[in-house]
Design a protein around this motif. Structure first.
Motif, PDB file in Angstrom:
ATOM      1  N   ALA A 130      -7.580  34.699 -41.458  1.00 28.60           N
ATOM      2  CA  ALA A 130      -8.231  35.879 -40.880  1.00 28.60           C
ATOM      3  C   ALA A 130      -9.010  36.639 -41.940  1.00 28.60           C
ATOM      4  CB  ALA A 130      -7.182  36.787 -40.237  1.00 28.60           C
ATOM      5  N   ALA A 131      -8.452  36.743 -43.150  1.00 25.96           N
ATOM      6  CA  ALA A 131      -9.148  37.442 -44.233  1.00 25.96           C
ATOM      7  C   ALA A 131     -10.455  36.738 -44.574  1.00 25.96           C
ATOM      8  CB  ALA A 131      -8.250  37.526 -45.465  1.00 25.96           C
ATOM      9  N   ARG A 132     -10.422  35.427 -44.618  1.00 26.45           N
ATOM     10  CA  ARG A 132     -11.634  34.673 -44.956  1.00 26.45           C
ATOM     11  C   ARG A 132     -12.684  34.788 -43.849  1.00 26.45           C
ATOM     12  NH1 ARG A 132     -11.278  32.153 -49.538  1.00 26.45           N
ATOM     13  NH2 ARG A 132      -9.258  31.622 -50.439  1.00 26.45           N
ATOM     14  N   VAL A 133     -12.235  34.856 -42.603  1.00 28.52           N
ATOM     15  CA  VAL A 133     -13.171  35.051 -41.494  1.00 28.52           C
ATOM     16  C   VAL A 133     -13.871  36.399 -41.640  1.00 28.52           C
ATOM     17  CG1 VAL A 133     -13.312  35.475 -39.006  1.00 28.52           C
ATOM     18  CG2 VAL A 133     -11.990  33.535 -39.874  1.00 28.52           C
ATOM     19  N   ASN A 134     -13.112  37.422 -41.964  1.00 23.81           N
ATOM     20  CA  ASN A 134     -13.718  38.746 -42.116  1.00 23.81           C
ATOM     21  C   ASN A 134     -14.597  38.822 -43.361  1.00 23.81           C
ATOM     22  OD1 ASN A 134     -12.816  40.749 -39.961  1.00 23.81           O
ATOM     23  ND2 ASN A 134     -10.886  39.741 -40.469  1.00 23.81           N
ATOM     24  N   HIS A 135     -14.206  38.117 -44.419  1.00 25.52           N
ATOM     25  CA  HIS A 135     -15.065  38.045 -45.610  1.00 25.52           C
ATOM     26  C   HIS A 135     -16.405  37.402 -45.252  1.00 25.52           C
ATOM     27  CE1 HIS A 135     -16.668  36.537 -49.413  1.00 25.52           C
ATOM     28  NE2 HIS A 135     -15.931  37.453 -50.026  1.00 25.52           N
ATOM     29  N   GLU A 136     -16.355  36.341 -44.454  1.00 30.21           N
ATOM     30  CA  GLU A 136     -17.581  35.663 -44.037  1.00 30.21           C
ATOM     31  C   GLU A 136     -18.456  36.587 -43.195  1.00 30.21           C
ATOM     32  OE1 GLU A 136     -20.450  32.696 -43.514  1.00 30.21           O
ATOM     33  OE2 GLU A 136     -18.796  32.877 -44.954  1.00 30.21           O
ATOM     34  N   ARG A 137     -17.843  37.414 -42.357  1.00 33.01           N
ATOM     35  CA  ARG A 137     -18.622  38.373 -41.563  1.00 33.01           C
ATOM     36  C   ARG A 137     -19.312  39.389 -42.447  1.00 33.01           C
ATOM     37  NH1 ARG A 137     -13.635  38.871 -37.311  1.00 33.01           N
ATOM     38  NH2 ARG A 137     -14.205  37.084 -35.989  1.00 33.01           N
ATOM     39  N   VAL A 138     -18.601  39.883 -43.451  1.00 33.46           N
ATOM     40  CA  VAL A 138     -19.226  40.820 -44.392  1.00 33.46           C
ATOM     41  C   VAL A 138     -20.413  40.160 -45.072  1.00 33.46           C
ATOM     42  CG1 VAL A 138     -18.898  42.155 -46.512  1.00 33.46           C
ATOM     43  CG2 VAL A 138     -17.084  42.116 -44.792  1.00 33.46           C
ATOM     44  N   LEU A 139     -20.251  38.915 -45.490  1.00 28.72           N
ATOM     45  CA  LEU A 139     -21.335  38.201 -46.163  1.00 28.72           C
ATOM     46  C   LEU A 139     -22.524  37.999 -45.228  1.00 28.72           C
ATOM     47  CD1 LEU A 139     -22.449  36.651 -48.573  1.00 28.72           C
ATOM     48  CD2 LEU A 139     -21.208  34.628 -47.769  1.00 28.72           C
ATOM     49  N   ARG A 140     -22.258  37.614 -43.992  1.00 22.30           N
ATOM     50  CA  ARG A 140     -23.356  37.389 -43.049  1.00 22.30           C
ATOM     51  C   ARG A 140     -24.136  38.677 -42.782  1.00 22.30           C
ATOM     52  NH1 ARG A 140     -20.960  34.674 -37.800  1.00 22.30           N
ATOM     53  NH2 ARG A 140     -23.139  35.001 -37.111  1.00 22.30           N
ATOM     54  N   VAL A 141     -23.430  39.771 -42.597  1.00 17.84           N
ATOM     55  CA  VAL A 141     -24.121  41.043 -42.333  1.00 17.84           C
ATOM     56  C   VAL A 141     -24.894  41.487 -43.584  1.00 17.84           C
ATOM     57  CG1 VAL A 141     -23.831  43.465 -41.710  1.00 17.84           C
ATOM     58  CG2 VAL A 141     -22.472  41.714 -40.558  1.00 17.84           C
TER      59      VAL A 141
ATOM     60  N   CYS B  15     -15.461  44.416 -35.645  1.00 17.73           N
ATOM     61  CA  CYS B  15     -16.677  43.665 -35.963  1.00 17.73           C
ATOM     62  C   CYS B  15     -16.338  42.191 -35.775  1.00 17.73           C
ATOM     63  CB  CYS B  15     -17.128  43.939 -37.400  1.00 17.73           C
ATOM     64  SG  CYS B  15     -18.529  42.921 -37.909  1.00 17.73           S
ATOM     65  N   ASP B  16     -16.809  41.597 -34.683  1.00 20.05           N
ATOM     66  CA  ASP B  16     -16.506  40.195 -34.396  1.00 20.05           C
ATOM     67  C   ASP B  16     -17.761  39.341 -34.562  1.00 20.05           C
ATOM     68  OD1 ASP B  16     -18.019  40.803 -32.151  1.00 20.05           O
ATOM     69  OD2 ASP B  16     -16.304  40.861 -30.800  1.00 20.05           O
ATOM     70  N   ASP B  17     -17.625  38.052 -34.306  1.00 16.27           N
ATOM     71  CA  ASP B  17     -18.745  37.137 -34.506  1.00 16.27           C
ATOM     72  C   ASP B  17     -19.900  37.437 -33.561  1.00 16.27           C
ATOM     73  OD1 ASP B  17     -17.508  35.783 -36.567  1.00 16.27           O
ATOM     74  OD2 ASP B  17     -16.598  34.286 -35.259  1.00 16.27           O
ATOM     75  N   ASP B  18     -19.586  37.898 -32.342  1.00 16.54           N
ATOM     76  CA  ASP B  18     -20.655  38.226 -31.396  1.00 16.54           C
ATOM     77  C   ASP B  18     -21.517  39.373 -31.923  1.00 16.54           C
ATOM     78  OD1 ASP B  18     -19.850  36.270 -29.662  1.00 16.54           O
ATOM     79  OD2 ASP B  18     -18.694  37.612 -28.367  1.00 16.54           O
ATOM     80  N   LEU B  19     -20.875  40.385 -32.484  1.00 14.16           N
ATOM     81  CA  LEU B  19     -21.629  41.510 -33.029  1.00 14.16           C
ATOM     82  C   LEU B  19     -22.464  41.064 -34.226  1.00 14.16           C
ATOM     83  CD1 LEU B  19     -22.388  44.478 -33.150  1.00 14.16           C
ATOM     84  CD2 LEU B  19     -20.290  44.901 -34.462  1.00 14.16           C
ATOM     85  N   VAL B  20     -21.880  40.260 -35.097  1.00 14.43           N
ATOM     86  CA  VAL B  20     -22.625  39.775 -36.262  1.00 14.43           C
ATOM     87  C   VAL B  20     -23.842  38.967 -35.819  1.00 14.43           C
ATOM     88  CG1 VAL B  20     -22.521  38.296 -38.306  1.00 14.43           C
ATOM     89  CG2 VAL B  20     -20.593  39.808 -37.761  1.00 14.43           C
ATOM     90  N   SER B  21     -23.665  38.121 -34.831  1.00 13.14           N
ATOM     91  CA  SER B  21     -24.796  37.324 -34.330  1.00 13.14           C
ATOM     92  C   SER B  21     -25.878  38.204 -33.731  1.00 13.14           C
ATOM     93  CB  SER B  21     -24.304  36.318 -33.294  1.00 13.14           C
ATOM     94  OG  SER B  21     -23.415  35.379 -33.874  1.00 13.14           O
ATOM     95  N   ALA B  22     -25.470  39.268 -33.015  1.00 14.84           N
ATOM     96  CA  ALA B  22     -26.451  40.191 -32.443  1.00 14.84           C
ATOM     97  C   ALA B  22     -27.231  40.910 -33.533  1.00 14.84           C
ATOM     98  CB  ALA B  22     -25.737  41.203 -31.546  1.00 14.84           C
ATOM     99  N   ILE B  23     -26.547  41.280 -34.608  1.00 15.47           N
ATOM    100  CA  ILE B  23     -27.224  41.925 -35.734  1.00 15.47           C
ATOM    101  C   ILE B  23     -28.242  40.968 -36.349  1.00 15.47           C
ATOM    102  CG2 ILE B  23     -26.873  42.723 -38.103  1.00 15.47           C
ATOM    103  CD1 ILE B  23     -24.194  43.941 -37.131  1.00 15.47           C
ATOM    104  N   GLU B  24     -27.833  39.732 -36.587  1.00 21.12           N
ATOM    105  CA  GLU B  24     -28.733  38.747 -37.193  1.00 21.12           C
ATOM    106  C   GLU B  24     -29.961  38.515 -36.314  1.00 21.12           C
ATOM    107  OE1 GLU B  24     -25.475  35.968 -39.608  1.00 21.12           O
ATOM    108  OE2 GLU B  24     -25.784  35.680 -37.440  1.00 21.12           O
TER     109      GLU B  24
END
Length: 460
Positions: free
Chosen positions: A87-98, A23-32
């Motif tokens: 890296a952990a904080r980046v993934n935490h931010e992705r969870v929050l965004r989704v 689950c990367d930033d591109d996927l999160v952006s596509a979901i949003e």
């Protein structure tokens, strides 16, 4: 409407589940972007046909995306430091965004799996492993629970002809939500019990005693709620089991064949922590639990609730072809830890096991010999998946306790079940099970709490 098709959503869900993609930033952006595109102004009561087909699959994608990111966040990530913490904080931010996308999802009643994002966010918060992060996790757990109830009520009030199928989907996700709440309650208690001397203690005994007593009351209440949540997860699993479990999640079904084991383990774990603390609640003058006439009655009822939860752990697990399915390594560790704790709290208890993945499970009577065998198995040297030699396990909670009130409570519980004192002696003897054993000064602090020198080496 320029959004991902149903086929594309399903493809992404399966790829995430199989760990073929992150689950990367591109996927999160596509979901949003897709969630925003689903919106209509004004919003009709029911989703338009083009959105109705996509909502369940988008809900599944929210579930899988957050779970994939969650699995890349290590426990206690604030203490990791360096690139790993970044890296952990980046993934935490992705969870929050989704999860925020799940909050904005129109007609969420038609995307029950989207509630899995809230579960992942709560667990991501708890992985920080601080009391503040646990408080945030509890808020998210409550939000998920309330949303689940509201969404299911919506369908029941509509009396849809597909209500039975809809309720199945909501039960599959309820199982996950309740299980996660039970896990958070256990982690909160274990954090306090294990880290009292380092993070919570006052400077003097006179100041520390009331602080300990106040905290005991708080975590006892949390754990009781955790037991109840775990029991509700098992009830939901029973309802789902009537429709059979599946080998792998699909767009039609989510719950797999191990769906009884995990909530059984977590509920049993919470019940054992409650048993370890109930003598302190009795000492503090609290009334027995519920309608019980005495604390002895509460102790027996807690033991019965533990037994009922643990029975689910021992149920044979088979796949759709009826072939036996082995437990994952993490579940094997949890089974032995639960049996070890049961032996420490209820010495001499007879608890036969149908499982055979470790020789220590052959001990039907949980006596001193069983305690030694299980402790030894947990501390054996193994080769991990990276090819490194390591100890098979450390042990939070009972294996790392330093809080004096908890040590007293376990000894009192042993006495109530007819056993002799022995928990402090075991704690010192098997100090290497302590998750924090390698920390400077930890051995001296545990030795002071246990009232005896600790062993820095494997006893046998």
């Amino acid at each position: 409407m320029n959004v991902m098709s149903a086929a594309r959503l399903e493809e992404l869900c399966l790829a995430l589940r199989r760990r073929e993609i992150p689950c990367d930033d591109d996927l999160v952006s596509a979901i949003e972007a897709d969630v925003a595109a689903y919106e209509r102004d004004p919003t009709p009561q029911l989703p338009p046909d083009d959105v109705a087909e996509l909502l369940p699959l988008m809900g599944w994608l929210l579930y899988e995306a957050t779970w994939a990111s969650l699995n890349r966040i290590p426990n206690r990530f604030k203490e990791v430091g360096g690139d790993a913490e970044v890296a952990a904080r980046v993934n935490h931010e992705r969870v929050l965004r989704v999860t925020n996308a799940a909050r904005r999802l129109p007609w969420p009643e038609f995307a029950p799996r989207a509630l899995g994002a809230f579960r992942a966010l709560a667990l991501a918060e708890s992985k920080e492993d601080t009391l503040e992060s646990f408080d945030r996790a509890r808020v998210v757990h409550a939000e998920a629970r309330n949303r689940h109830a509201d969404h299911l009520t919506y369908h029941r009030e509509r009396t849809s002809p597909q209500l039975a199928s809809i309720e199945l989907h909501f039960d599959e996700i309820l199982l996950q939500l309740e299980l996660a709440e039970t896990g958070t309650a256990c982690r909160i208690a274990e954090r306090v019990i294990d880290r009292w001397a380092e993070e919570f203690a006052a400077d003097s005994e006179d100041a520390d005693r009331p602080r300990r007593e106040e905290r005991v009351q708080l975590i006892f209440s949390d754990l009781l709620e955790g037991v109840a949540r775990g029991e509700q997860a098992l009830v939901a699993a029973e309802r789902v089991a009537k429709h059979n479990f599946v080998d792998e999640p699909t767009k039609e079904r989510l719950a797999q064949h191990l769906s009884f084991v995990n909530p059984g383990i977590m509920t049993a774990r919470a019940a054992l922590l409650v048993l370890g603390l109930y003598p302190e609640m009795q000492r503090l003058g609290y009334f027995p639990l519920g309608d019980d006439d005495s604390w002895d009655g509460s102790r027996k009822n807690l033991c019965a609730r533990f037994d009922k939860a643990y029975q689910y752990v021992e149920r044979p697990v088979t796949n759709s072809k009826g072939e036996p399915r082995e437990l994952r390594d993490d579940l094997k560790l949890a089974v032995v830890q639960i049996r070890l704790v049961a032996a420490l709290l209820m010495p001499g208890r007879r608890m036969p096991s149908s499982l055979a993945f470790a020789p220590c499970l052959s001990h039907e009577v949980l006596d001193d010999a069983a305690v030694e065998a299980m402790s030894a198995w947990l501390t054996e040297t193994i080769v991990d998946r990276h090819g490194r030699e390591t100890q098979r396990s450390t042990f939070r909670g009972f294996g790392g306790a330093i809080m004096p009130n908890f040590l007293d409570g376990v000894e009192a519980c042993r006495a109530a079940f007819g056993g002799a004192p022995g928990y402090r002696a075991w704690r010192a003897r098997w100090f290497i099970l302590d998750k924090y054993a390698d920390e400077p000064g930890r051995a001296e602090r545990v030795s002071a709490a246990a009232g005896r020198p600790v062993s820095r080496k494997r006893p046998i």
